[in-house]
Structure formats: structure tokens, C-alpha cells
Scaffold this active site. Structure first.
Site, PDB file in Angstrom:
ATOM      1  N   CYS A 193      -7.921  -6.872   3.072  1.00  0.00           N
ATOM      2  CA  CYS A 193      -7.309  -9.017   2.773  1.00  0.00           C
ATOM      3  C   CYS A 193      -7.209 -10.080   1.857  1.00  0.00           C
ATOM      4  O   CYS A 193      -6.523 -11.224   1.886  1.00  0.00           O
ATOM      5  CB  CYS A 193      -8.214  -9.759   4.594  1.00  0.00           C
ATOM      6  SG  CYS A 193      -9.345 -10.392   4.207  1.00  0.00           S
ATOM      7  N   GLU A 206      -2.625  -8.703   4.833  1.00  0.00           N
ATOM      8  CA  GLU A 206      -3.003  -7.435   4.472  1.00  0.00           C
ATOM      9  C   GLU A 206      -2.331  -6.306   3.269  1.00  0.00           C
ATOM     10  O   GLU A 206      -1.376  -6.474   3.566  1.00  0.00           O
ATOM     11  CB  GLU A 206      -3.358  -7.098   5.522  1.00  0.00           C
ATOM     12  CG  GLU A 206      -3.881  -7.864   6.882  1.00  0.00           C
ATOM     13  CD  GLU A 206      -5.626  -7.518   7.084  1.00  0.00           C
ATOM     14  OE1 GLU A 206      -6.147  -6.693   6.478  1.00  0.00           O
ATOM     15  OE2 GLU A 206      -5.945  -7.709   7.550  1.00  0.00           O
TER      16      GLU A 206
END
Length: 495
Positions: free
Chosen positions: A442, A488
């Protein structure tokens, strides 16, 4: 030469296959989202989308200020958001390419735009863009009117001493079920004789509330409470008042499936340190991902955007173990998938039909318990979940796999923002059977970048990185968080 040619063909094949799949995915998402958008009644908060030139912060409403903090991209169209995120991911991957080519010597070097040495695909969009969060934590502090019993999100910082708590009803990523619980909790603590706990050392009791929901519409609320000097008998009285408010009082409008209460003198603590006390309803809610069912405990990690999580997990699965029926030819599959930082087992369980064996490693014991339950719930028999630190457990697992000779090994890692411990990277790097590794991050421009470099650098006996280097061959960004700068990144390494 033959090896280099084979790697080139592999990358080109993957790129063609994923671009083809991506076109189908984007078409499906955009078509269906257009239909859903046409059918959906415009929410009253959409007037905040309008872009207006502001000269000073004081010209903005408190709602706009909060939107700028929580959902900074709310003024942009969704296409503009995706374009911005793609450029950001390309810059980060260009930096990685620079490290690998030698153009950049350290992470502190001045940024140099290096030509990408591997493809970065367009950002896979989220199927749901508004109200997508299935978990939200609302804080308690002084509101715009000075009332210390205000429930919402912070504008300002504690360091500057200018925190203001603003209700989050208007936020584009917030579902109505969550804000309803927050409003009811605010009403409850304003009726309570106890003060809120703004700073631990200044006293007070009522702290934040976390709300979790699933696609079935079930709602779980977790109230955090500082006991200070109250006796256990006094705490029981206030728990009873909370329970009565949400089950028989005005808060019953929330129709809670579960109500938990955790009393703790720490900012954050696990179930083992201070148990979550179930005051009402069921101990878990359940969610489906790609045809598999998952149990969600009060403190279990689960991706906050359920629809986009399916896009993420299907991407990870395809990169770890390519579907043998895609590409026109049947590809042999099997072997072992090593799932490091496996959480409640979602990636491993979803991928389990494609491999002979799944081995998951996870630090949080409650998550391991959930993972084992989830495997049994889905009648998945080829999964093993190991509790403990990955850097401690992984070398033993690697040794076991080497001696067993159980065929090819693929690995997926999905660590927290701090990245992987160097001993985990070393164990993965030095295991010759791992030919394919998928890293889910992330924050790829943070500590994860150090991991990328350690996976790909030349062998370094001083660092005990003796195994053959990996090479990044494909990057796929997935938008899990519309209206924010974050997404992500799924990065495939091969050797």
C-alpha cells in the site's frame, strides 16, 4: 541468451494477457458503474464535489476542510483520479528501475526519472466509488462548537494543538450505516454522566467507536472505553446503559448485528491483552470474496473496500498461479504457495484450488484462528496457517520445503507499511525453489522499496543475500481507495 529470450517472451506474454484482461475488466466496471450511477439517487453530499477557487483556509467550510483531509481527491473526476494515481505509481517504479540500473545509488538520492524497465499497467478501477468503506473508526474530541463530546474525524493536529472533530456524514467514502452509528454514539455519550477521554492523562472514559459492515447489511460496532479509576461494578453500570441505548433506546435504529465493548488504558491493544466483550448479538460477521466466505472478528484485518478487494485478490491469484485455462494452452500448476503476512487467509484460500499446498504465516494469533476457521468453513483442506513472526517461522518453513522437494514454490507477501523484516527477505531470496514472488504494497515508496532492492540486488555475502536475484517483471496498481491518493500496488518478481 536463451534464458534472456525466454524471460522476454514471458514478460511480453504476461503483459499481453493482462492488458487483454484489463480491457475486459475496465469495460465491465465502467458499463455497470454507469448503469448503477444512473439508477442511484444522487446523495445530498454531491454538491461538495464542485471545484471552487479558494484563497484561504478560512474560506472553506468545516465539511470541505475535512474532505480535503480524508478524501483529498474529492474535487476530481474519477478518471482524473486514476490518471493521477498511475503517474504516481510510474514515478515510484521509475525510481526502482533507477536503483536496479545503477542510475540511483541510494533512496536519499535526488529523484531522477529513469526509463521503466518493466511494464506498469493502468490502474484497475474500483467497482464502487462512493460509500465503499466496510470499516471506519470515529474519534471523540471537541467539535466546531467546542463540545468535547463530538464524534467524527480530525481537522488539525495534536502537535499544533488545533484539533477540531468534524462529523463525517458528507464524506464520499463513508456509507450511511457507519455515520448513523457515529451520530447515535455521539447522542449517547452526550447523555452519559461520564466525560470523554480526549487525553489519557486528563481523565475521561468514552473513546472512539469502530463500525464494520458487510455486503449483507450486517453492522458491528466496537466501543472503546478507558476505565480510569472506576471500579468493575461501576463499569458494568455504564456498559448496561450503552447496551440499553443501542438495543432498546434511540440507537436501536442502527439495527446492530454485534455490539462489542473493550476497556483499556492503552491506545491500541489486542484481544489477548484486553478482551473484546460481546454485549449484544453475534460474535462475527461474514463476507464473501470470489465465491469464498470469510469470518470477520472484531479486530480482524479485512480489506476496507470489498468490491475492489475482489479485483485485488483476483490479480494476485493470477500473478501467483496463472490460470491454466487462459492463454490457449494448458499450463502445469500445483506445488506450494507461501503466503507471508497472511492475515485471515484470504489470498491463500482463494488461490487454494490452483495449488497442492498453502502455507500461511501470520503474527496475530486471532487472525490465524480466523484463517483456520475460514479454511474449514470453505472446506479447503490444503491450507496450513502458522502463528508467529515471519522472520522467525520462515527459515524453518523454507528448510522443510527444501528437504521435502515438493515441486515449485510461489510466494506472496502482503506486509504492513513497515515492509518485511530483512530476515524474511533473506529467507525468500535464498530459497532457490521460489521462482515467482508477488509483493502487495500500500506504500511502495516507503520501506517496501528497501525490500524491492534487497530482492533484486546482486548477491551480497556480507548481507547473507546469496540466492539468485529476482527481477520485477510487471506492476499492477489497484484502486482500493477512491477519492484518496492511495492505491495498492501488486508487483511481480521472477527469476
Amino acid at each position: 541468451m536463451a534464458l534472456a529470450a525466454a524471460q522476454t517472451r514471458s514478460v511480453l506474454f504476461i503483459k499481453r494477457k493482462y492488458l487483454h484482461a484489463l480491457r475486459k475488466t475496465c469495460l465491465w466496471f465502467s458499463t455497470n458503474d454507469t448503469i448503477l450511477a444512473d439508477q442511484r439517487k444522487p446523495p445530498p453530499k454531491t454538491h461538495l464535489r464542485k471545484s471552487q477557487k479558494k484563497t484561504t483556509l478560512t474560506d472553506l467550510s468545516w465539511e470541505e476542510r475535512l474532505s480535503d483531509v480524508v478524501t483529498p481527491l474529492w474535487r476530481l473526476s474519477y478518471d482524473e483520479q486514476l490518471e493521477l494515481k498511475l503517474k504516481h505509481q510510474e514515478r515510484i517504479m521509475s525510481q526502482l528501475s533507477g536503483y536496479l540500473s545503477g542510475e540511483l545509488q541510494s533512496q536519499s538520492s535526488l529523484p531522477v526519472r529513469t526509463k521503466l524497465s518493466f511494464p506498469v499497467l493502468p490502474v484497475l478501477p474500483s467497482p464502487v466509488r462512493d460509500g465503499y468503506r466496510n470499516k471506519s473508526t470515529f474519534s471523540v474530541n471537541r467539535g466546531v462548537d467546542g463540545n468535547p463530546k463530538t464524534v467524527g474525524f480530525y481537522v488539525g493536529t495534536g502537535k499544533k494543538g488545533n484539533i477540531v472533530c468534524v462529523n463525517g456524514d458528507h464524506l464520499l467514502n463513508m456509507p450511511e450505516k457507519h455515520t448513523r452509528v457515529a451520530r447515535c454514539y455521539q447522542d449517547f455519550i452526550r447523555l452519559s454522566s461520564l466525560e470523554p477521554c480526549l487525553l489519557f492523562h486528563t481523565g475521561g472514559h468514552w473513546r472512539e467507536v469502530t463500525v464494520r459492515t458487510n455486503e449483507e447489511g450486517h453492522t458491528m460496532a466496537i466501543v472503546y472505553f478507558h476505565p480510569q479509576t472506576l471500579t468493575p461494578e461501576e463499569v458494568v453500570v455504564h456498559k448496561a446503559e450503552l447496551l440499553d441505548y443501542f438495543t432498546r433506546g434511540p440507537g436501536s435504529v442502527c439495527q446492530l448485528h454485534s455490539l462489542f465493548f473493550q476497556e483499556s488504558a492503552m491506545t491500541r491493544c489486542t484481544h489477548e491483552q484486553s478482551p473484546y466483550q460481546l454485549l449484544h448479538g453475534q460474535p462475527h460477521i461474514y463476507e464473501e470474496q470470489l465465491g469464498f466466505k470469510f469470518r470477520i472478528s472484531a479486530d480482524a484485518f479485512f480489506q476496507v473496500n470489498q468490491a475492489a478487494a475482489e479485483v485485488l485478490y483476483s490479480t494476485v491469484r493470477q500473478l501467483c498461479i496463472p490460470n491454466p485455462e487462459e492463454g490457449g494452452e494448458r499450463t502445469q500448476f500445483g506445488g506450494t504457495l507461501l503466503d507471508v503476512c497472511c492475515g485471515t487467509g484470504a489470498i491463500g484460500i482463494i488461490t487454494s484450488p490452483r495449488v497442492d499446498r498453502i502455507i500461511g504465516i501470520e503474527l496475530i494469533e486471532q487472525a490465524v484462528e480466523d484463517a483456520r476457521h475460514n479454511a474449514a468453513l470453505n472446506n479447503v483442506l490444503n491450507c496450513e496457517f502458522i502463528p508467529g513472526k515471519a522472520e522467525v517461522a520462515l527459515p524453518g518453513v523454507m528448510s522443510q520445503l527444501s528437504s521435502a522437494g515438493g515441486g515449485p514454490v510461489a510466494a506472496v507477501v502482503n506486509p504492513a507499511r513497515a515492509g518485511l523484516h530483512y530476515r524474511v527477505v533473506r529467507a525468500l531470496r535464498n530459497q532457490p525453489n521460489i521462482r515467482r514472488l508477488v509483493y502487495v504494497s500500500c506504500k511502495p515508496d516507503g520501506d517496501a522499496m528497501r525490500n524491492f532492492r534487497e530482492l533484486c540486488c546482486a548477491p551480497d555475502p556480507m548481507k547473507k543475500l546469496t540466492g539468485e536475484a529476482f527481477s520485477p517483471t510487471l506492476a499492477v496498481p489497484v484502486d482500493m481507495f477512491p477519492h484518496t491518493p492511495h492505491c495498492e500496488l501488486v508487483l511481480l518478481f521472477e527469476r
